[in-house]
Design a protein around this motif. Structure first.
Motif, PDB file in Angstrom:
ATOM      1  N   PHE A 127     -15.695 -14.473 -32.999  1.00 26.49           N
ATOM      2  CA  PHE A 127     -14.931 -13.056 -32.659  1.00 26.49           C
ATOM      3  C   PHE A 127     -14.817 -12.310 -33.685  1.00 26.49           C
ATOM      4  N   SER A 128     -15.099 -11.127 -33.724  1.00 26.01           N
ATOM      5  CA  SER A 128     -14.866 -10.102 -34.697  1.00 26.01           C
ATOM      6  C   SER A 128     -14.462  -8.716 -34.207  1.00 26.01           C
ATOM      7  N   PHE A 129     -13.830  -8.168 -35.185  1.00 27.81           N
ATOM      8  CA  PHE A 129     -13.501  -6.715 -34.873  1.00 27.81           C
ATOM      9  C   PHE A 129     -14.529  -5.819 -35.969  1.00 27.81           C
ATOM     10  N   GLN A 130     -15.097  -4.720 -35.475  1.00 29.67           N
ATOM     11  CA  GLN A 130     -16.226  -3.989 -36.226  1.00 29.67           C
ATOM     12  C   GLN A 130     -15.694  -2.628 -36.242  1.00 29.67           C
ATOM     13  N   SER A 131     -15.737  -1.979 -37.526  1.00 31.39           N
ATOM     14  CA  SER A 131     -15.227  -0.785 -37.682  1.00 31.39           C
ATOM     15  C   SER A 131     -15.990  -0.202 -39.068  1.00 31.39           C
ATOM     16  N   LYS A 132     -16.427   1.153 -38.951  1.00 33.00           N
ATOM     17  CA  LYS A 132     -16.803   1.866 -40.072  1.00 33.00           C
ATOM     18  C   LYS A 132     -18.041   0.661 -40.796  1.00 33.00           C
ATOM     19  N   GLY A 133     -18.781   0.189 -40.294  1.00 29.56           N
ATOM     20  CA  GLY A 133     -19.846  -0.752 -40.707  1.00 29.56           C
ATOM     21  C   GLY A 133     -19.474  -2.081 -41.300  1.00 29.56           C
ATOM     22  N   LYS A 134     -18.176  -2.286 -41.084  1.00 31.91           N
ATOM     23  CA  LYS A 134     -17.451  -3.726 -41.904  1.00 31.91           C
ATOM     24  C   LYS A 134     -17.392  -4.567 -40.419  1.00 31.91           C
ATOM     25  N   GLU A 135     -17.389  -5.757 -40.761  1.00 32.70           N
ATOM     26  CA  GLU A 135     -16.950  -6.740 -39.746  1.00 32.70           C
ATOM     27  C   GLU A 135     -15.756  -7.780 -40.368  1.00 32.70           C
ATOM     28  N   TYR A 136     -15.027  -7.874 -39.525  1.00 32.11           N
ATOM     29  CA  TYR A 136     -13.690  -8.669 -39.818  1.00 32.11           C
ATOM     30  C   TYR A 136     -13.648 -10.008 -38.683  1.00 32.11           C
ATOM     31  N   GLY A 137     -14.201 -11.125 -39.203  1.00 26.71           N
ATOM     32  CA  GLY A 137     -14.086 -12.111 -38.231  1.00 26.71           C
ATOM     33  C   GLY A 137     -12.761 -12.776 -38.063  1.00 26.71           C
ATOM     34  N   PHE A 138     -12.466 -13.510 -37.047  1.00 29.28           N
ATOM     35  CA  PHE A 138     -11.213 -14.188 -36.829  1.00 29.28           C
ATOM     36  C   PHE A 138     -11.595 -15.345 -35.851  1.00 29.28           C
ATOM     37  N   GLY A 139     -10.649 -16.418 -35.858  1.00 32.38           N
ATOM     38  CA  GLY A 139     -10.581 -17.465 -35.002  1.00 32.38           C
ATOM     39  C   GLY A 139     -11.661 -18.247 -35.012  1.00 32.38           C
ATOM     40  N   LYS A 140     -12.139 -18.502 -35.898  1.00 31.54           N
ATOM     41  CA  LYS A 140     -13.165 -19.732 -36.261  1.00 31.54           C
ATOM     42  C   LYS A 140     -12.649 -21.182 -35.879  1.00 31.54           C
ATOM     43  N   PHE A 141     -11.490 -21.293 -36.015  1.00 29.91           N
ATOM     44  CA  PHE A 141     -10.943 -22.694 -36.094  1.00 29.91           C
ATOM     45  C   PHE A 141     -10.589 -22.976 -34.420  1.00 29.91           C
ATOM     46  N   LEU A 142     -10.680 -22.105 -33.517  1.00 32.51           N
ATOM     47  CA  LEU A 142     -10.255 -22.364 -32.292  1.00 32.51           C
ATOM     48  C   LEU A 142     -11.250 -23.084 -31.571  1.00 32.51           C
ATOM     49  N   ASN A 143     -10.728 -23.972 -30.564  1.00 29.91           N
ATOM     50  CA  ASN A 143     -11.659 -24.851 -29.681  1.00 29.91           C
ATOM     51  C   ASN A 143     -12.228 -24.249 -28.453  1.00 29.91           C
ATOM     52  N   GLN A 144     -13.080 -24.719 -27.883  1.00 28.49           N
ATOM     53  CA  GLN A 144     -13.700 -23.903 -26.638  1.00 28.49           C
ATOM     54  C   GLN A 144     -12.844 -23.372 -25.717  1.00 28.49           C
ATOM     55  N   ASP A 145     -11.789 -24.177 -25.301  1.00 26.80           N
ATOM     56  CA  ASP A 145     -10.806 -23.619 -24.377  1.00 26.80           C
ATOM     57  C   ASP A 145      -9.883 -22.473 -24.709  1.00 26.80           C
ATOM     58  N   ASP A 146      -9.660 -22.485 -26.039  1.00 29.90           N
ATOM     59  CA  ASP A 146      -8.830 -21.443 -26.952  1.00 29.90           C
ATOM     60  C   ASP A 146      -9.681 -20.358 -26.889  1.00 29.90           C
ATOM     61  N   GLN A 147     -11.156 -20.290 -27.379  1.00 29.05           N
ATOM     62  CA  GLN A 147     -11.916 -18.970 -27.383  1.00 29.05           C
ATOM     63  C   GLN A 147     -12.006 -18.426 -25.989  1.00 29.05           C
ATOM     64  N   ASP A 148     -12.352 -19.319 -25.012  1.00 31.60           N
ATOM     65  CA  ASP A 148     -12.039 -18.610 -23.445  1.00 31.60           C
ATOM     66  C   ASP A 148     -10.814 -17.832 -23.320  1.00 31.60           C
ATOM     67  N   GLU A 149      -9.743 -18.593 -23.425  1.00 31.38           N
ATOM     68  CA  GLU A 149      -8.340 -17.928 -23.182  1.00 31.38           C
ATOM     69  C   GLU A 149      -8.145 -16.724 -24.171  1.00 31.38           C
ATOM     70  N   LEU A 150      -8.751 -16.765 -25.566  1.00 32.07           N
ATOM     71  CA  LEU A 150      -8.357 -15.614 -26.466  1.00 32.07           C
ATOM     72  C   LEU A 150      -9.521 -14.666 -25.893  1.00 32.07           C
ATOM     73  N   GLN A 151     -10.578 -14.471 -25.364  1.00 32.58           N
ATOM     74  CA  GLN A 151     -11.352 -13.753 -24.812  1.00 32.58           C
ATOM     75  C   GLN A 151     -10.892 -12.903 -23.824  1.00 32.58           C
ATOM     76  N   ALA A 152     -10.390 -13.634 -22.952  1.00 29.61           N
ATOM     77  CA  ALA A 152      -9.742 -13.127 -21.671  1.00 29.61           C
ATOM     78  C   ALA A 152      -8.457 -12.375 -21.916  1.00 29.61           C
ATOM     79  N   GLU A 153      -7.603 -12.935 -22.789  1.00 32.56           N
ATOM     80  CA  GLU A 153      -6.374 -12.271 -23.208  1.00 32.56           C
ATOM     81  C   GLU A 153      -6.614 -10.799 -24.086  1.00 32.56           C
ATOM     82  N   LEU A 154      -7.687 -10.951 -24.751  1.00 27.22           N
ATOM     83  CA  LEU A 154      -7.917  -9.710 -25.680  1.00 27.22           C
ATOM     84  C   LEU A 154      -8.620  -8.674 -24.627  1.00 27.22           C
ATOM     85  N   THR A 155      -9.412  -9.079 -23.691  1.00 34.56           N
ATOM     86  CA  THR A 155     -10.152  -8.057 -22.958  1.00 34.56           C
ATOM     87  C   THR A 155      -9.102  -7.536 -22.050  1.00 34.56           C
TER      88      THR A 155
END
Length: 163
Positions: free
Chosen positions: A122-150
């Motif tokens: 996961f990352s937010f991109q803005s003005k040519g820069k990328e800011y990653g987050f959530g690298k420590f999440l497991n697969q289930d948490d990644q799916d939940e995060l993607q659904a909730e952010l969407t």
């Protein structure tokens, strides 16, 4: 672990934490019981005539405590994402805020990339820069995060300006 709150109307707080099985006093009890067992065995062999066992038992306890310290320190990391109609703020740190990034929400883009191991980055991109987050999440948490952010972004996009 993901905690999502709507602090005020259309103001969201997403807290990302790594999963951990031990916390608080349970950590101390677990490490104390392993250390006491190891020292008891070392002292027993010391009195039975094998004095070199005791220093190696102490070394084993030291290595064990060092490894658990690193593991517990890793499990303290935390990332906070604040999203409202106007701003997007990403903060990360352990016990205190160590890094912070803020951008207007209309300029930020949520990017979800899937690597060769099927992990989502996961990352937010803005003005040519990328800011990653959530690298420590497991697969289930990644799916939940993607659904909730969407869902949150879709809700905020339907609002009219000025709310």
């Amino acid at each position: 672990m993901i905690k999502i709150q709507e602090t005020k109307e259309n103001n969201f707080l997403i807290e990302l934490l790594p999963n951990h099985s031990l916390f608080g006093w349970s950590r101390i009890i677990f490490l104390g019981s392993i250390s006491a067992t190891c020292l008891t065995v070392g002292v027993f062999f010391f009195f039975m005539g094998a004095p070199l066992i005791l220093p190696f038992a102490g070394l084993e306890i030291g290595i064990l405590l060092g490894c658990f310290y690193l593991s517990f320190r890793w499990s303290q990391q935390r990332e906070m994402i604040y999203i409202n109609y106007e701003k997007l703020t990403l903060e990360r740190g352990r016990l205190i805020k160590e890094q912070s990034w803020e951008e207007f929400r209309t300029f930020a883009v949520l990017q979800v990339e899937i690597d060769r191991y099927e992990n989502k980055n996961f990352s937010f991109q803005s003005k040519g820069k990328e800011y990653g987050f959530g690298k420590f999440l497991n697969q289930d948490d990644q799916d939940e995060l993607q659904a909730e952010l969407t869902k949150i972004i879709a809700k905020l996009n339907t609002l009219s300006p000025g709310l």
